[in-house]
Write an enzyme that holds these catalytic residues in place. Structure first.
Site, PDB file in Angstrom:
ATOM      1  N   GLU A   1       5.781  -3.594  11.617  1.00 20.80           N
ATOM      2  CA  GLU A   1       4.516  -2.803  11.505  1.00 20.80           C
ATOM      3  C   GLU A   1       3.228  -3.845  10.869  1.00 20.80           C
ATOM      4  OE1 GLU A   1       3.422   0.678   9.191  1.00 20.80           O
ATOM      5  OE2 GLU A   1       1.638   0.329   9.665  1.00 20.80           O
TER       6      GLU A   1
ATOM      7  N   CYS B   1      -3.063   0.604   7.022  1.00 20.72           N
ATOM      8  CA  CYS B   1      -3.347  -0.216   8.267  1.00 20.72           C
ATOM      9  C   CYS B   1      -3.857   0.781   9.380  1.00 20.72           C
ATOM     10  CB  CYS B   1      -1.741  -0.695   8.689  1.00 20.72           C
ATOM     11  SG  CYS B   1      -0.661   0.574   8.679  1.00 20.72           S
TER      12      CYS B   1
ATOM     13  N   ASN C   1       0.848  -1.282  -0.085  1.00 18.49           N
ATOM     14  CA  ASN C   1       0.023   0.064   0.107  1.00 18.49           C
ATOM     15  C   ASN C   1       0.872   1.448  -0.082  1.00 18.49           C
ATOM     16  OD1 ASN C   1       0.741  -0.340   2.589  1.00 18.49           O
ATOM     17  ND2 ASN C   1      -1.066   0.190   3.399  1.00 18.49           N
TER      18      ASN C   1
HETATM   19  O1  G3H Z   1      -0.746   0.992   6.043  1.00 15.91           O
HETATM   20  C1  G3H Z   1       0.165   1.533   6.973  1.00 15.91           C
HETATM   21  C2  G3H Z   1       0.609   2.687   7.012  1.00 15.91           C
HETATM   22  O2  G3H Z   1       1.820   2.951   7.923  1.00 15.91           O
HETATM   23  C3  G3H Z   1      -0.268   3.903   7.130  1.00 15.91           C
HETATM   24  O3  G3H Z   1       0.297   5.061   6.976  1.00 15.91           O
HETATM   25  O4  G3H Z   1      -1.153   6.578   7.895  1.00 15.91           O
HETATM   26  O5  G3H Z   1       0.297   7.607   6.472  1.00 15.91           O
HETATM   27  O6  G3H Z   1      -1.722   6.036   5.737  1.00 15.91           O
HETATM   28  P1  G3H Z   1      -0.718   6.294   6.631  1.00 15.91           P
END
Ligand code: G3H
Length: 496
Positions: free
Chosen positions: A264, A298, A169
């Site tokens: 993570e 996430c 993503n």
């Molecule tokens: O999908 C996991 C990422 O660490 C979320 O990052 O809060 O910038 O969308 P974000």
């Protein structure tokens, strides 16, 4: 266009090459891995299917390069990182195009990801120069029974070879969030990109190549997880693993050797809405937090826990905004775009079906075409429904009506995840109490969960992760403390 202009060296025929020893190479396997465009569901790109033997060579080169890099002055490391950041930003268009085609990220957000990544690299350079330029000086007489006969000097030293595994993503941003800290701290870096997003990663790596990093310091191996996944994560030459993704991270943590891990993993971020909340603010944040990039984050809002007395009003406001979301291909900057794969779409559909069978209220009609799933708010969700607990990673969002704050906290804490959560209320005192009670790595007060800005600490409790990220924490995590103790023949006290 991908693989053209300054990027022409990274492709031969129709297959993108892998990067090692400062060169773009074809795998001896003669095989490739296809990357399916989520929108068209046809093959968009192909990458090399590297072999275990090639991985061995990559890690060997990486080890050698690291030894030299550790002797490179901090300011020089920082200078190269700034250069790579500038090159990355200069070439944001072709890299963003890969993100659109490989992971169906909306065009504007794809550009934002690349620019954010350039900024992240520059910040790593600056932060590294500051925090790695300092150590500690301790004297022995502060511990009972000791005279001042020992001076202890501590400094932060690199770990060696860092293995970085980013998710689909944010293939570029979550790769550089590992590469930047690793390199400034004096490590070498082996990148294993996700299959969807691999070509964007290869372009990003070429920006480091163009910046002139030493040969072997950065490598990028592509291939099938089944062939090189475990082989990489269990490789004795790897000294640190930084992984972002799903359950695979739990498996990696069980198999990896005695090396520092930064993980993570998933989240089921709860949004707790109290009676006094500004419902327009909540609705706006639910749309942004729950539906941006079609819920494939996430940190997305993944369950709304709203007080019954304001639930009708909130659902109405959210529905009004859902109706305005543009659904379509990423090229047209749609808000909701196809999810990453057919299996992901099937999984999301399974959660919706389960909720339907168990009596959830569908605020919109369930609609799917290929991998494209229309945004869906599910009201009156109960704890016996899968969607109450599982992470859809898609544009469907459950609403659970609660009768007390305790009920909301209880649901949040009963999850096996503990990434982020958010609370909406005008009462800051209550917000702090609730925040303290929530078992999550971060709680946002009056805003949707989010990782950024990228220098903020970012961590998950329980199955959501190991360690803490954010630029400073990642630099520290990718170093070890080394002490040198000067032993004096007799005590010495300044001004004594
Ligand atoms: O999908 C996991 C990422 O660490 C979320 O990052 O809060 O910038 O969308 P974000």
């Amino acid at each position: 266009m991908a693989g053209t202009g300054v990027f022409e060296d990274i492709i031969e025929g129709e297959v993108f090459k892998y990067y090692t020893d400062g060169e773009w190479k074809k795998s001896a396997s003669g095989k490739s891995v296809a990357i399916i465009n989520p929108t068209t569901r046809t093959t968009q790109y192909k990458v090399q299917a590297c072999t275990q033997e090639e991985v061995n060579k990559v890690i060997e080169s990486s080890k050698i390069a690291q030894k030299q890099w550790a002797k490179t002055p901090l300011w020089k490391r920082a200078e190269l990182l700034h250069k790579a950041a500038a090159i990355l930003k200069e070439h944001k268009a072709p890299i963003a195009e890969c993100l659109v085609k490989e992971i169906a990220k909306p065009a504007k957000d794809s550009v934002t990801e690349v620019v954010r990544s350039g900024d992240l690299i520059s910040y790593c350079a600056e932060e590294g120069v500051r925090i790695l330029g300092e150590g500690k000086f301790l004297v022995s007489d502060s511990f009972p029974g000791n005279e001042r006969t020992k001076y202890c000097l501590t400094s932060k030293i690199p770990l060696g070879v860092v293995l970085a595994i980013p998710p689909f993503n944010y293939p570029v941003n979550l790769a550089v969030s590992k590469i930047g800290p690793a390199l400034i701290a004096g490590n070498s870096l082996v990148l294993k990109p996700p299959t969807q997003g691999a070509v964007a990663c290869l372009h990003m790596v070429h920006c480091f190549h163009l910046a002139g990093f030493p040969t072997g310091l950065i490598s990028c191996v592509t291939g099938k997880g089944s062939e090189i996944g475990d082989f990489l994560t269990m490789h004795p030459g790897v000294n640190c693993i930084s992984f972002t993704g799903g359950d695979t991270g739990i498996a990696i943590s069980k198999k990896a050797g005695m090396v520092p891990l930064q993980m993570e993993l998933g989240g089921k971020d709860a949004c707790i809405v109290l009676e006094d909340a500004d419902l327009d603010l909540v609705a706006a944040n639910i749309i942004k937090g729950g539906f941006s990039y079609s819920g494939q984050r996430c940190t997305a809002v993944k369950v709304i826990l709203v007080m019954e007395s304001v639930a009708d009003a909130l659902v109405e406001k959210v529905n009004a905004r859902v109706a305005k979301l543009k659904v379509g291909p990423p090229e047209e900057d749609s808000d909701i775009t196809p999810v990453v794969s057919e299996s992901s779409a099937n999984f999301i559909e399974g959660l919706a079906k389960d909720a339907k069978e168990k009596g959830a209220t569908f605020c919109q009609e369930y609609k799917r075409e290929g991998n494209l799933i229309w945004p869906l708010l599910l009201d009156n969700v109960r704890p016996d429904m899968r969607i109450a607990w599982e992470e859809p990673f898609g544009p469907i969002l459950p609403v659970i009506r609660i009768n007390s704050v305790e009920e909301g906290i209880h649901h949040c804490n009963a999850s096996n995840f503990g990434l982020q959560g958010c609370i909406f209320t005008k009462d800051i005192n209550k917000a702090i109490l609730i925040s303290d009670a929530m078992e999550t790595g971060t709680v946002q007060i009056n805003s949707a969960p989010a990782r950024g800005p990228d220098h903020f600490p970012f961590q998950g409790l329980k199955d959501s992760g190991i360690g803490s990220q954010g630029i400073t924490n990642s630099i520290n995590m990718m170093t070890k403390i080394k002490s040198t103790v000067i032993n004096l023949p007799s005590p010495s006290y300044t001004m004594g």
